[in-house]
Design an enzyme around this catalytic site. Sequence first.
Site, PDB file in Angstrom:
ATOM      1  N   ARG A 114      12.068  -4.073   5.589  1.00  0.00           N
ATOM      2  CA  ARG A 114      11.630  -2.714   5.232  1.00  0.00           C
ATOM      3  C   ARG A 114      12.412  -1.640   5.986  1.00  0.00           C
ATOM      4  O   ARG A 114      12.618  -1.740   7.176  1.00  0.00           O
ATOM      5  CB  ARG A 114      10.122  -2.578   5.542  1.00  0.00           C
ATOM      6  CG  ARG A 114       9.619  -1.153   5.462  1.00  0.00           C
ATOM      7  CD  ARG A 114       8.125  -1.093   5.249  1.00  0.00           C
ATOM      8  NE  ARG A 114       7.346  -1.448   6.414  1.00  0.00           N
ATOM      9  CZ  ARG A 114       6.006  -1.442   6.437  1.00  0.00           C
ATOM     10  NH1 ARG A 114       5.321  -1.132   5.343  1.00  0.00           N
ATOM     11  NH2 ARG A 114       5.359  -1.778   7.523  1.00  0.00           N
ATOM     12  N   ARG A 140      10.824   0.504  11.391  1.00  0.00           N
ATOM     13  CA  ARG A 140       9.736   0.703  12.341  1.00  0.00           C
ATOM     14  C   ARG A 140       9.858  -0.291  13.482  1.00  0.00           C
ATOM     15  O   ARG A 140      10.195  -1.450  13.271  1.00  0.00           O
ATOM     16  CB  ARG A 140       8.388   0.502  11.624  1.00  0.00           C
ATOM     17  CG  ARG A 140       7.935   1.753  10.907  1.00  0.00           C
ATOM     18  CD  ARG A 140       6.750   1.495  10.020  1.00  0.00           C
ATOM     19  NE  ARG A 140       5.671   0.725  10.646  1.00  0.00           N
ATOM     20  CZ  ARG A 140       4.527   0.440  10.029  1.00  0.00           C
ATOM     21  NH1 ARG A 140       4.318   0.849   8.788  1.00  0.00           N
ATOM     22  NH2 ARG A 140       3.605  -0.255  10.645  1.00  0.00           N
ATOM     23  N   ARG A 184      -9.925  -0.077   9.467  1.00  0.00           N
ATOM     24  CA  ARG A 184      -9.320  -1.344   9.883  1.00  0.00           C
ATOM     25  C   ARG A 184     -10.339  -2.239  10.584  1.00  0.00           C
ATOM     26  O   ARG A 184     -10.047  -3.394  10.871  1.00  0.00           O
ATOM     27  CB  ARG A 184      -8.199  -1.093  10.886  1.00  0.00           C
ATOM     28  CG  ARG A 184      -6.901  -0.559  10.325  1.00  0.00           C
ATOM     29  CD  ARG A 184      -6.056  -1.668   9.747  1.00  0.00           C
ATOM     30  NE  ARG A 184      -4.687  -1.730  10.224  1.00  0.00           N
ATOM     31  CZ  ARG A 184      -3.707  -0.896   9.877  1.00  0.00           C
ATOM     32  NH1 ARG A 184      -3.925   0.112   9.097  1.00  0.00           N
ATOM     33  NH2 ARG A 184      -2.486  -1.096  10.319  1.00  0.00           N
ATOM     34  N   ARG A 225      -0.250  -8.343  14.112  1.00  0.00           N
ATOM     35  CA  ARG A 225      -0.841  -7.477  13.084  1.00  0.00           C
ATOM     36  C   ARG A 225      -1.626  -8.304  12.066  1.00  0.00           C
ATOM     37  O   ARG A 225      -2.693  -7.884  11.598  1.00  0.00           O
ATOM     38  CB  ARG A 225       0.257  -6.660  12.394  1.00  0.00           C
ATOM     39  CG  ARG A 225       0.810  -5.551  13.302  1.00  0.00           C
ATOM     40  CD  ARG A 225       2.199  -5.104  12.920  1.00  0.00           C
ATOM     41  NE  ARG A 225       2.244  -4.382  11.656  1.00  0.00           N
ATOM     42  CZ  ARG A 225       3.379  -4.115  11.007  1.00  0.00           C
ATOM     43  NH1 ARG A 225       4.544  -4.528  11.483  1.00  0.00           N
ATOM     44  NH2 ARG A 225       3.336  -3.441   9.887  1.00  0.00           N
ATOM     45  N   LYS A 248       0.829  -1.216   0.000  1.00  0.00           N
ATOM     46  CA  LYS A 248       0.000   0.000   0.000  1.00  0.00           C
ATOM     47  C   LYS A 248       0.865   1.269   0.000  1.00  0.00           C
ATOM     48  O   LYS A 248       0.643   2.184  -0.778  1.00  0.00           O
ATOM     49  CB  LYS A 248      -0.936  -0.002   1.226  1.00  0.00           C
ATOM     50  CG  LYS A 248      -1.790  -1.257   1.335  1.00  0.00           C
ATOM     51  CD  LYS A 248      -2.675  -1.253   2.577  1.00  0.00           C
ATOM     52  CE  LYS A 248      -1.922  -1.271   3.898  1.00  0.00           C
ATOM     53  NZ  LYS A 248      -1.195  -2.532   4.202  1.00  0.00           N
TER      54      LYS A 248
HETATM   55  P1  ADP Z   1       1.103  -1.249   7.764  1.00  0.00           P
HETATM   56  O1  ADP Z   1       1.512  -0.202   6.755  1.00  0.00           O
HETATM   57  O2  ADP Z   1       2.244  -2.124   8.103  1.00  0.00           O
HETATM   58  O3  ADP Z   1      -0.139  -1.962   7.371  1.00  0.00           O
HETATM   59  P2  ADP Z   1       0.239   0.995   9.386  1.00  0.00           P
HETATM   60  O4  ADP Z   1       1.382   1.923   9.220  1.00  0.00           O
HETATM   61  O5  ADP Z   1      -0.976   1.225   8.583  1.00  0.00           O
HETATM   62  O6  ADP Z   1       0.766  -0.481   9.160  1.00  0.00           O
HETATM   63  O7  ADP Z   1      -0.207   0.969  10.907  1.00  0.00           O
HETATM   64  C1  ADP Z   1       0.712   0.829  11.962  1.00  0.00           C
HETATM   65  C2  ADP Z   1      -0.038   0.669  13.265  1.00  0.00           C
HETATM   66  O8  ADP Z   1      -0.816   1.844  13.521  1.00  0.00           O
HETATM   67  C3  ADP Z   1      -1.038  -0.476  13.301  1.00  0.00           C
HETATM   68  O9  ADP Z   1      -0.434  -1.705  13.636  1.00  0.00           O
HETATM   69  C4  ADP Z   1      -2.030   0.021  14.369  1.00  0.00           C
HETATM   70  O10 ADP Z   1      -1.502  -0.165  15.671  1.00  0.00           O
HETATM   71  C5  ADP Z   1      -2.082   1.505  14.103  1.00  0.00           C
HETATM   72  N1  ADP Z   1      -3.157   1.868  13.145  1.00  0.00           N
HETATM   73  C6  ADP Z   1      -3.010   2.433  11.917  1.00  0.00           C
HETATM   74  N2  ADP Z   1      -4.193   2.658  11.327  1.00  0.00           N
HETATM   75  C7  ADP Z   1      -5.135   2.209  12.207  1.00  0.00           C
HETATM   76  C8  ADP Z   1      -6.558   2.128  12.177  1.00  0.00           C
HETATM   77  N3  ADP Z   1      -7.277   2.557  11.108  1.00  0.00           N
HETATM   78  N4  ADP Z   1      -7.192   1.603  13.264  1.00  0.00           N
HETATM   79  C9  ADP Z   1      -6.511   1.173  14.336  1.00  0.00           C
HETATM   80  N5  ADP Z   1      -5.163   1.203  14.418  1.00  0.00           N
HETATM   81  C10 ADP Z   1      -4.474   1.710  13.366  1.00  0.00           C
HETATM   82  P1  ADP Z   2       2.330  -1.669   3.305  1.00  0.00           P
HETATM   83  O1  ADP Z   2       2.293  -0.176   3.200  1.00  0.00           O
HETATM   84  O2  ADP Z   2       1.186  -2.338   2.612  1.00  0.00           O
HETATM   85  O3  ADP Z   2       2.518  -2.143   4.717  1.00  0.00           O
HETATM   86  P2  ADP Z   2       4.859  -1.411   1.825  1.00  0.00           P
HETATM   87  O4  ADP Z   2       4.434  -0.793   0.552  1.00  0.00           O
HETATM   88  O5  ADP Z   2       5.552  -0.536   2.798  1.00  0.00           O
HETATM   89  O6  ADP Z   2       3.628  -2.181   2.505  1.00  0.00           O
HETATM   90  O7  ADP Z   2       5.813  -2.644   1.457  1.00  0.00           O
HETATM   91  C1  ADP Z   2       6.457  -3.428   2.470  1.00  0.00           C
HETATM   92  C2  ADP Z   2       7.902  -3.705   2.046  1.00  0.00           C
HETATM   93  O8  ADP Z   2       7.913  -4.549   0.887  1.00  0.00           O
HETATM   94  C3  ADP Z   2       8.688  -2.454   1.678  1.00  0.00           C
HETATM   95  O9  ADP Z   2      10.017  -2.632   2.121  1.00  0.00           O
HETATM   96  C4  ADP Z   2       8.622  -2.416   0.151  1.00  0.00           C
HETATM   97  O10 ADP Z   2       9.796  -1.821  -0.414  1.00  0.00           O
HETATM   98  C5  ADP Z   2       8.507  -3.882  -0.235  1.00  0.00           C
HETATM   99  N1  ADP Z   2       7.614  -4.122  -1.375  1.00  0.00           N
HETATM  100  C6  ADP Z   2       6.460  -3.486  -1.678  1.00  0.00           C
HETATM  101  N2  ADP Z   2       5.881  -3.991  -2.790  1.00  0.00           N
HETATM  102  C7  ADP Z   2       6.696  -5.001  -3.197  1.00  0.00           C
HETATM  103  C8  ADP Z   2       6.657  -5.919  -4.318  1.00  0.00           C
HETATM  104  N3  ADP Z   2       5.641  -5.907  -5.214  1.00  0.00           N
HETATM  105  N4  ADP Z   2       7.674  -6.802  -4.433  1.00  0.00           N
HETATM  106  C9  ADP Z   2       8.690  -6.821  -3.527  1.00  0.00           C
HETATM  107  N5  ADP Z   2       8.790  -5.990  -2.467  1.00  0.00           N
HETATM  108  C10 ADP Z   2       7.811  -5.078  -2.300  1.00  0.00           C
END
Ligand code: ADP
Ligand code: ADP
Length: 261
Positions: free
Chosen positions: A161, A206, A122, A217, A47
């Site tokens: 990451r 992170r 979420r 998660r 994402k």
């Molecule tokens: P990822 O990109 O790995 O999916 P996020 O950066 O979106 O994770 O979120 C990191 C953390 O922030 C989550 O594990 C949760 O604790 C909190 N968080 C983010 N968005 C929400 C939401 N919409 N509702 C509840 N908690 C959230």
């Molecule tokens: P999200 O926001 O859904 O938690 P990220 O976009 O941050 O996920 O991606 C998680 C990790 O995987 C990052 O280090 C990113 O560079 C890598 N990544 C994202 N998309 C791909 C892909 N299609 N193939 C390989 N690695 C990827």
Amino acid sequence: ALVGGLGAGALGGYFFGKKQGESAAEKYEKYWPRKIMMLFGAPGAGKGTQGPKIVDTLDIPQLSTGDMLREAVAAKTEVGKKAQAVMASGGLVSDEIVIGIIADRIKQPDCQSGFILDGFPRTLAQAQALDAMLAKNGEAVSLIVEFSVDPAVLEERICGRWMHKASGRSYHVKFTPPKSMKVGADGKVVPESMKDDLTGEALYQRSDDTAEALKTRLDAYKNQTLPILEHYKDKGIVKKVDGGKDIKDVWTEVQAKLVSK
Ligand code: ADP
Ligand code: ADP
């Protein structure tokens, strides 16, 4: 009457001329529904990687509740203090907090042509609160891009990451290493060598990007977040992309889903 008629015509022309001077954003707001998009997928699904490309294409902002909450934690605000521990463990922050954050954010002027939700909603309660907020203006979510990825690849993605704090850009030690990355004699990356390609600033990992927090998660994703897809399914707005492909091939698929007709 003739004079009056001319006057009205001239006036009409004047206003017509003014209208043509409206910016694309003003026209968008007036005449078309806003594009209200949602990026949907497990942690590591891509994402944060694909979002900025959509921002460049559509000129609407990406709203990441994760980024906003991390900022609140760093700034030690009241919200940040409440969210810190639960975020570190991989649990979800309360619905009340994140709904409040999003309600304020989507009122900002940069959201007038639309916005991209990343990491929100979420839970089903968050989705229902969002629907209610939008319904007040006769609006609704227009597109959900679902990134479908085999859970087996998520751990490698998350644990490799590295992020640039100011921009939210993400890198990966194996898939998208920064140009500056150096590997030591032990085969591990040298943390000090991890720098953002554009600014040269240090990258960070992170605190919740660990195998342990990822388990929590993923459980939260499966039990609390996935039901949201069911909620929107009947509306015909959910479009699935194969998030397991290379970053550029995923982007080709995402681009195709952005076109409305
Ligand atoms: P990822 O990109 O790995 O999916 P996020 O950066 O979106 O994770 O979120 C990191 C953390 O922030 C989550 O594990 C949760 O604790 C909190 N968080 C983010 N968005 C929400 C939401 N919409 N509702 C509840 N908690 C959230
Ligand atoms: P999200 O926001 O859904 O938690 P990220 O976009 O941050 O996920 O991606 C998680 C990790 O995987 C990052 O280090 C990113 O560079 C890598 N990544 C994202 N998309 C791909 C892909 N299609 N193939 C390989 N690695 C990827």
